[in-house]
Design a protein around this motif. Structure first.
Motif, PDB file in Angstrom:
ATOM      1  N   VAL A 137      -2.783   5.506  -8.662  1.00 57.63           N
ATOM      2  CA  VAL A 137      -3.368   4.531  -7.744  1.00 57.63           C
ATOM      3  C   VAL A 137      -2.574   4.474  -6.440  1.00 57.63           C
ATOM      4  N   GLU A 138      -1.235   4.465  -6.542  1.00 63.91           N
ATOM      5  CA  GLU A 138      -0.395   4.452  -5.346  1.00 63.91           C
ATOM      6  C   GLU A 138      -0.608   5.715  -4.520  1.00 63.91           C
ATOM      7  N   LEU A 139      -0.697   6.837  -5.195  1.00 63.29           N
ATOM      8  CA  LEU A 139      -0.880   8.106  -4.506  1.00 63.29           C
ATOM      9  C   LEU A 139      -2.204   8.131  -3.752  1.00 63.29           C
ATOM     10  N   MET A 140      -3.236   7.614  -4.387  1.00 65.12           N
ATOM     11  CA  MET A 140      -4.545   7.553  -3.734  1.00 65.12           C
ATOM     12  C   MET A 140      -4.502   6.612  -2.535  1.00 65.12           C
ATOM     13  N   LYS A 148      -2.812   8.363   0.495  1.00 67.85           N
ATOM     14  CA  LYS A 148      -3.686   9.331   1.171  1.00 67.85           C
ATOM     15  C   LYS A 148      -4.832   8.632   1.908  1.00 67.85           C
ATOM     16  N   LYS A 149      -5.269   7.504   1.377  1.00 64.75           N
ATOM     17  CA  LYS A 149      -6.351   6.766   2.035  1.00 64.75           C
ATOM     18  C   LYS A 149      -5.886   6.211   3.379  1.00 64.75           C
ATOM     19  N   VAL A 150      -4.677   5.634   3.387  1.00 62.45           N
ATOM     20  CA  VAL A 150      -4.133   5.093   4.639  1.00 62.45           C
ATOM     21  C   VAL A 150      -3.971   6.207   5.670  1.00 62.45           C
ATOM     22  N   ARG A 205      -6.067   6.687   9.431  1.00 63.34           N
ATOM     23  CA  ARG A 205      -5.360   6.639  10.715  1.00 63.34           C
ATOM     24  C   ARG A 205      -5.106   8.020  11.319  1.00 63.34           C
ATOM     25  N   GLN A 206      -5.058   9.046  10.470  1.00 61.30           N
ATOM     26  CA  GLN A 206      -4.769  10.410  10.923  1.00 61.30           C
ATOM     27  C   GLN A 206      -5.734  11.355  10.201  1.00 61.30           C
ATOM     28  N   PRO A 207      -6.937  11.545  10.747  1.00 64.71           N
ATOM     29  CA  PRO A 207      -7.978  12.297  10.030  1.00 64.71           C
ATOM     30  C   PRO A 207      -7.550  13.689   9.578  1.00 64.71           C
ATOM     31  N   ASP A 208      -6.711  14.397  10.378  1.00 67.01           N
ATOM     32  CA  ASP A 208      -6.294  15.732   9.965  1.00 67.01           C
ATOM     33  C   ASP A 208      -5.058  15.699   9.063  1.00 67.01           C
ATOM     34  N   GLY A 209      -4.676  14.489   8.626  1.00 68.29           N
ATOM     35  CA  GLY A 209      -3.484  14.354   7.794  1.00 68.29           C
ATOM     36  C   GLY A 209      -3.718  14.631   6.330  1.00 68.29           C
ATOM     37  N   VAL A 210      -4.983  14.707   5.923  1.00 66.48           N
ATOM     38  CA  VAL A 210      -5.301  14.960   4.514  1.00 66.48           C
ATOM     39  C   VAL A 210      -6.333  16.075   4.442  1.00 66.48           C
ATOM     40  N   MET A 257       0.823  -1.212   0.000  1.00 64.50           N
ATOM     41  CA  MET A 257       0.000   0.000   0.000  1.00 64.50           C
ATOM     42  C   MET A 257       0.858   1.262   0.000  1.00 64.50           C
ATOM     43  N   LEU A 258       1.992   1.185   0.748  1.00 70.40           N
ATOM     44  CA  LEU A 258       2.885   2.323   0.778  1.00 70.40           C
ATOM     45  C   LEU A 258       4.136   2.036  -0.041  1.00 70.40           C
ATOM     46  N   GLY A 259       4.000   1.181  -1.046  1.00 71.43           N
ATOM     47  CA  GLY A 259       5.167   0.797  -1.823  1.00 71.43           C
ATOM     48  C   GLY A 259       5.809   1.964  -2.522  1.00 71.43           C
ATOM     49  N   GLY A 260       5.031   2.970  -2.899  1.00 69.52           N
ATOM     50  CA  GLY A 260       5.597   4.112  -3.591  1.00 69.52           C
ATOM     51  C   GLY A 260       6.585   4.882  -2.752  1.00 69.52           C
ATOM     52  N   PHE A 261       6.494   4.779  -1.423  1.00 70.59           N
ATOM     53  CA  PHE A 261       7.423   5.484  -0.552  1.00 70.59           C
ATOM     54  C   PHE A 261       8.513   4.556  -0.030  1.00 70.59           C
ATOM     55  N   GLY A 262       8.693   3.425  -0.663  1.00 69.05           N
ATOM     56  CA  GLY A 262       9.752   2.505  -0.260  1.00 69.05           C
ATOM     57  C   GLY A 262      11.050   2.885  -0.910  1.00 69.05           C
ATOM     58  N   GLY A 263      12.072   2.104  -0.599  1.00 67.24           N
ATOM     59  CA  GLY A 263      13.370   2.362  -1.226  1.00 67.24           C
ATOM     60  C   GLY A 263      14.493   1.914  -0.337  1.00 67.24           C
TER      61      GLY A 263
END
Length: 645
Positions: free
Chosen positions: A237-240, A243-245, A249-254, A1-7
């Motif tokens: 799709v990854e970006l969405m 933001k969904k995750v 978990r953090q309502p004020d995060g988006v 789900m957070l693969g786009g921010f991996g590395g």
């Protein structure tokens, strides 16, 4: 789900790792090392293995690991300590079938590492998992929780079996991970939250990514961030998914326009919570942070000084930036920063750079304890003078975006200033010498606008006071006073270059005390001699303090005579108790602006100068005579040639 921010995190300049393995006899250290290296359980293992190397391709970071087995006996204690000090990480072992070896971790091994001040991360490993008595099942978390709470240096706990190879390779993977991607600087395990330094660094990264300054990261800004850190963009799709995750978990995060700062911080919590600190470290290191979550100041480009009598100053461009950011954080527009406003200004720096000596209490503040604009700019001038790399780092932390080349200017040598009889410096440094109880600290306090105090407090070490001095004609200069305690003067002046950075030397004495005058005279003569011997002749000013008291009669006449013999101005008499000596500071700046004047000349220095002048005159006479001789010879030869023709 957070693969786009991996590395995969880069190896932060490391080319190898060294891991020391220690523990009680019979806990399985050597068998563990041998099994991981050969991928089979050894039949016969020596008491202590020689250093073993795991190849670079053994783990994802592609760094070879040297594993050092250590002796358990007290006879080899020196060897053990040596290996602890050389290790990048320490593995402490206990045997799962011997509870007493687990108790020894907290009764001996962990306290011993603290006593030796070993800073390497610690991995606790339970060996011989296959021999544990299954009739008394226990959870590793329950066993280790109280130990880890007491010993925060423990990075990871793991149990393994060298016989079955269950989790054996993972032991060294976690050890290397603890060095390359440590969790300790990032996360507070007890409070279960990000540590303040990480939050400050993440906020700065967020600000850098927020190109339109709207307080959120839109899709384009998130993609730029992803490309800069990991070399590949996020697909929609990854970006969405990201933001969904965050939103779950953090309502004020988006927000409607994108990811907010709380959401950005939550991502870092998620990386660590899911056992992926390497992702956080990849981002941090791409943005210039080291393992202490600050810049490697040694790598910052600061122009070098070619001579010790040069100094480094901030340019007008840097000063304009600082004036602008002061106004930005002066929320109540009162011309001074309250402590909360100053904290806000440095909220993206690892710490406030002025919370400790020599910067603490070194600048002007209001009666309410707020930092004035002059005090703010003077603190930066002081930090640039003493530690230009620290100054540049903090400029970058708070948002300075110009090239380092436009940040600093290196002043001309003071020796050239004296020769040219002028200076272009904007920051002057004045050394304040004098015996105990002469009034040095009172002068520094007065310079910063502090009220006079009758109580005496001995200065334990050097201290600074920096402020802006208004000069005739509307010019402003920054003056930095550096107090040198009496007991440090002798050692201080033994350094040949001690006066190289000094624009004016002020020698203070209590005009009512005979000892104070005699000691001040000794210091003045020593400063004059050191200046002559080193070639760093320094303008001097004698200050007769405590003018409100009855003066010692002989000191008045003697001080005038000494000043006349040295060729400097007569002493300035003043009283901090009766009034503010603003004229003194303007006088000091005026002397600094005329660096060729007020330089004391001792009798021996005067004789040496006369001898040099005599020698130079003789050499000039000889050179002129020689030139005349050669000219005469040439004329005679020309005459002879014409006569023969």
């Amino acid at each position: 789900m957070l693969g786009g921010f991996g590395g995969k995190s880069p190896p932060v300049g490391r080319t190898s790792l060294r891991i020391a393995v220690a523990g009680d006899k019979g806990t399985g250290k050597s068998s563990l090392i041998s099994a991981v290296a050969s991928e089979t359980f050894p039949d016969n293992v020596p008491r202590v293995l020689p250093p073993t190397t795991l190849p670079a391709d053994a783990f994802p970071d592609f760094i070879p690991i040297t594993i050092v087995d250590t002796p358990s006996s007290i006879d080899n204690r020196i060897k053990l300590i040596e290996e602890f000090r050389k290790a990048d990480a320490v593995i402490l072992t206990y045997a799962c079938d011997q509870p007493s070896t687990l108790d020894r971790l907290s009764s001996y091994w962990l306290p011993e590492l603290r006593r030796l001040e070993i800073k390497a991360p610690v991995i606790v490993v339970g060996c011989k998992l296959d021999l544990r008595d299954e009739r008394t099942p226990t959870r590793l978390d329950d066993i280790m929780a109280p130990i880890m709470k007491e010993y925060r240096e423990i990075e990871t706990c793991i149990e393994c079996s060298a016989l079955t190879l269950i989790q054996a390779p993972e032991v060294f993977y976690y050890a290397s991970k603890a060095v390359l991607h440590p969790t300790f600087p990032l996360f507070d395990q007890e409070k279960h939250c990000l540590k303040p330094r990480l939050c400050r660094a993440v906020q700065r990264i967020f600000n850098l990514c927020d190109h339109d300054l709207d307080g959120v990261l839109n899709d384009a800004e998130l993609n730029d961030f992803q490309v800069n850190c990991f070399g590949a963009p996020l697909d929609p799709v990854e970006l969405m998914g990201v933001k969904k995750v965050v939103q779950e978990r953090q309502p004020d995060g988006v927000a409607d326009l994108g990811l907010t700062l709380p959401g950005f911080l939550f991502l870092f919590s998620l990386f660590i919570d899911r056992g992926r600190p390497e992702t956080a470290w990849t981002i941090l290191r791409k943005c210039g942070y080291n393992d202490s979550l600050e810049f490697n100041t040694e790598l910052l480009p600061v122009p070098p000084k070619q001579s010790p009598d040069q100094s480094i100053e901030l340019t007008n461009k840097a000063m304009d930036f600082l004036s602008g950011i002061f106004q930005l954080y002066d929320l109540d527009n009162d011309g001074a920063l309250q402590p909360a406003e100053l904290d806000g200004l440095f909220q993206t720096a690892p710490d406030s750079p002025w919370s400790e000596a020599p910067y603490k209490d070194a600048a002007e503040k209001t009666s309410g304890g707020n930092l004035t604009i002059n005090g703010f700019l003077s603190e930066w001038a002081l930090m640039t003078l003493l530690d230009p790399r620290k100054s540049l780092a903090n400029l970058i932390y708070i948002g300075y975006g110009h090239e380092p080349a436009s940040t600093f200017s290196v002043t001309r040598k003071r020796s050239l200033d004296r020769k040219n009889q002028r200076t272009e410096r904007n920051v002057f440094q004045c050394f304040v010498f004098g015996p105990r109880k002469s009034g040095k600290s009172a002068i520094l306090d007065s310079f910063l606008g502090r009220k006079f105090s009758n109580s005496y407090k001995a200065t334990m070490g050097e201290q600074y006071a920096a402020n802006v001095v208004d000069q005739p004609g509307g010019t402003k200069k920054t003056l930095i006073l550096r107090e040198i305690p009496e007991e440090r003067v002798k050692k201080f002046l033994t350094n040949k270059e001690s006066l190289a950075a000094c624009d004016v030397a002020v020698v203070v004495y209590d005009s009512s005390d005979v000892y104070s005058w005699k000691k001040a005279r000794e210091i003045l003569m020593e400063v004059a001699r050191r200046g002559e011997e080193s070639g760093h002749g320094t303008p001097c000013l004698l200050v007769a303090a405590k003018d409100d008291l009855d003066p010692y009669p002989m000191s008045v006449q003697e001080s005038d005579r000494v000043c006349m013999e040295l060729g400097i101005d007569v002493p300035v008499s003043l009283s901090m108790k009766l009034g503010e000596p603003n004229s003194l500071f303007s006088r000091i700046v005026s002397i600094a602006e005329n660096p060729h004047l007020s330089i004391p000349e001792t009798e021996s220095g005067r004789r040496s100068k006369n001898i040099r002048q005599l020698v130079n005159s003789s050499l000039l006479f000889v050179s002129v005579g020689t030139a005349v001789g050669f000219a005469g010879l040439a004329a005679y030869r020309a005459y002879s040639a014409r006569k023969n023709a």
